[in-house]
Enzyme design. Sequence first.
Site, short mmCIF file in Angstrom:
data_model
loop_
_atom_site.label_atom_id
_atom_site.label_comp_id
_atom_site.label_asym_id
_atom_site.label_seq_id
_atom_site.Cartn_x
_atom_site.Cartn_y
_atom_site.Cartn_z
N GLU A 83 0.82 -1.22 0.00
CA GLU A 83 0.00 0.00 0.00
C GLU A 83 0.85 1.26 0.00
OE1 GLU A 83 -3.18 0.12 2.80
OE2 GLU A 83 -4.00 -1.81 2.19
N GLY A 84 1.91 1.25 -0.78
CA GLY A 84 2.83 2.38 -0.86
C GLY A 84 4.06 2.11 -0.03
#
Length: 764
Positions: free
Chosen positions: A459-460
């Site tokens: 997620e990043g």
Amino acid sequence: MFQEYTVGSKSCLKKEAKMKPLAKVRQKLISAPLLRIFRKLLPPISQTEQEALDAGTVWWETDLFRGRPDWKKLHDIPNKELTEEEKDFLDGPVEKLCGMLNSWEIEKRKDLPQAIWDFIRQNGFFGMVIPKEYGGLDFSARAHSEVVTKIAAKSVSAAITVMVPNSLGPAELLLHYGTESQKKYYLPRLANGRETPCFALTAPEAGSDAASIPDRGIVCNGVFEGKEDVLGIRLNWEKRYITLGPVATILGLAFKLYDPEHLLGEKEGLGITCALIPTDTPGIEIGRRHNPLGLAFQNGPTTGRDVFIPIDWIIGGKEQAGNGWRMLMESLSQGRGISLPAMSTGAAKFVSRSTGAYARIRKQFGMPIGYFEGVEEALARIAGYTYMMDAARCLTTSAIDEGERPSVVSAIVKYNLTERMRKIVNDAMDIQGGSAISMGPRNPLAHAYHALPISITVEGANILTRSLIIFGQGAIRCHPFILDEIAAAHNPDKKHAVKDFDRALFGHIRYLLANAVRAFWYGITGARFSTPVERGVRLKLKPYYRKLTCMSATFALVSDVALLTLGGSLKRKEKISGRLADALGNLYLASSVLKHFWNDAEPEGDRVLAKWACEDLLYAIQESIDGVLRNLPARPIAWLLRLLVFPLGKRCKQPSDKLGHEVARILLAPSETRDRLTRGIYIPRDVGEPLGRLEDALEKVCAVASIEKSLRDAARKGRIKHEMDFETAIAKGVLRNSAEAHSVTQAHKARLDVITVDDFEDLN
């Protein structure tokens, strides 16, 4: 109308009339030339970058970014309370699921047992975000977070399995962008577990740079289920790292869509698009698995070769062709603020409770290891970080439940909470030593240790999130004038562009000067004359509101000067951008701590936790800003800036040893404060489970602490032969009766049971 603009005997209308010629001169001589320079310095912004910047909303972080935190506004943010239905779910199905989970067996068999898969599906764990009208649970963000927090404290693999379908996945995308027919068909099937979803975004050569995905779809006519000339898309893709991918029945897919025959319109390159595809569609390959550091959650690659799908399988139908990146960014701005922060907080609470107990139970040199200052220092970090993580988690879910999609805040909490989880687990590994590195059913800590890099990566990636996203997005979204300046620079209408740029530029200058004056004044006075905190805030925490106000003003000025002096090159100055991200993130965490303490009606036992967290965060903010000042390329400006923001030198100090001692002691004995710090996790009473064993031993050890001290003193003075010489101890009055001797024996057995580690005859 005239009276509205009259001040005394002079008309503001006359002043305005006089100003118009001056404004035109200013625009011609100053703003127009600066706009030309600004356009040259401004880096190009792609459509995908623009969509990422536009995604979500800005919220409390804007006050912090601009140096003007309104503490009443913070206190007035509703603290979301769980509904009775949500409480019943946590106390019922979630509690039962946690009781079924055996982390050692799950990781050893590399999958959740079928009974657990069935239980998750049958009880709606995959449908927490789906409305009741489609058969879902329709839980709040707070409830969603509490569920993941509780499960994560027992099994990371189970927590990931539950959280992914409720985060960035088909259900979330369908809810916001799907057609009515798509919602009616898929959402009930997702809610009751008939469908297992996954979402495929990452490609081998497009990880952090997900916008450059090479996977392609071509709009064409083809044969589908025996029907000819069906308008659809022929797809080819190669994806990896897809959670639930090996077992998914429905695949969310992101790809670049092209329309060379102009079957949908004039545009050939339509952009990133999202579609929903059953995994039994011809040409799809799933089933192979990655092995993410030995954890058991399902994760693997998927490929598609000449997969033909009807055009209405695009999420939202053909009208949403090319809007996939916007969909993903807006969904991520919400889901990223819930899932990984909840998982990280669950792990932190488990470590606080278990490692604190272990440090009290385990003895060396005749005393609990938690009493040694070196261990105490690590325990203070564990407890303090856990408190600030829970505070940030709760404040962020409150924002989401109020309808916000806080894109900057979600990046802040994802990065900061996963990083602090890493530090907490590493400290716990150091404290528990050999018992932490010996794998087996008695040691659940090792699985949390294995999971650390996973939460850091997804997620990043954290390095990217810190160095590019938090401040880069925050600067544009939260600053009162930069977005207007950029818009003016991209405006092709020269006349209006200069006028808009002039208004934004001189507003920016006034804003900068006001920040400079305020930062200097706060630096001199310690913000004692800033906006007062309303009544009800305890005197002992009031200084932290003032110090945060001061640091917020300092950050506003330093970040603005960095933007003005570095311009577009700040995008490449990732170390400076990262330090500014640290300052903004820690400002948010510190304000979360104050809000958390306020929400809990300021219990006295939590005061030391809140103080430690605030002092640790304030010191970190100060050092981040100092790092920016030491590395700004424009050295004379940096020297002047230092005089403005630190006129009396750096004033924030790290938490004292005395305060750290008080915080560490919270973890070493049962108390209401310890229970509040770790509330919401699964606490078994079965001594066959690791945490249950620790809880049982801690109670027994603490109950006999004074008796053991008497025995130890008597043995040292020669009154008894050794600490377990109970017969002599009773005879000489060291022990009152055999019941005390029995309680010491039981505590000793419980202590030995806790420090026992697993061994195996055969590891093959």
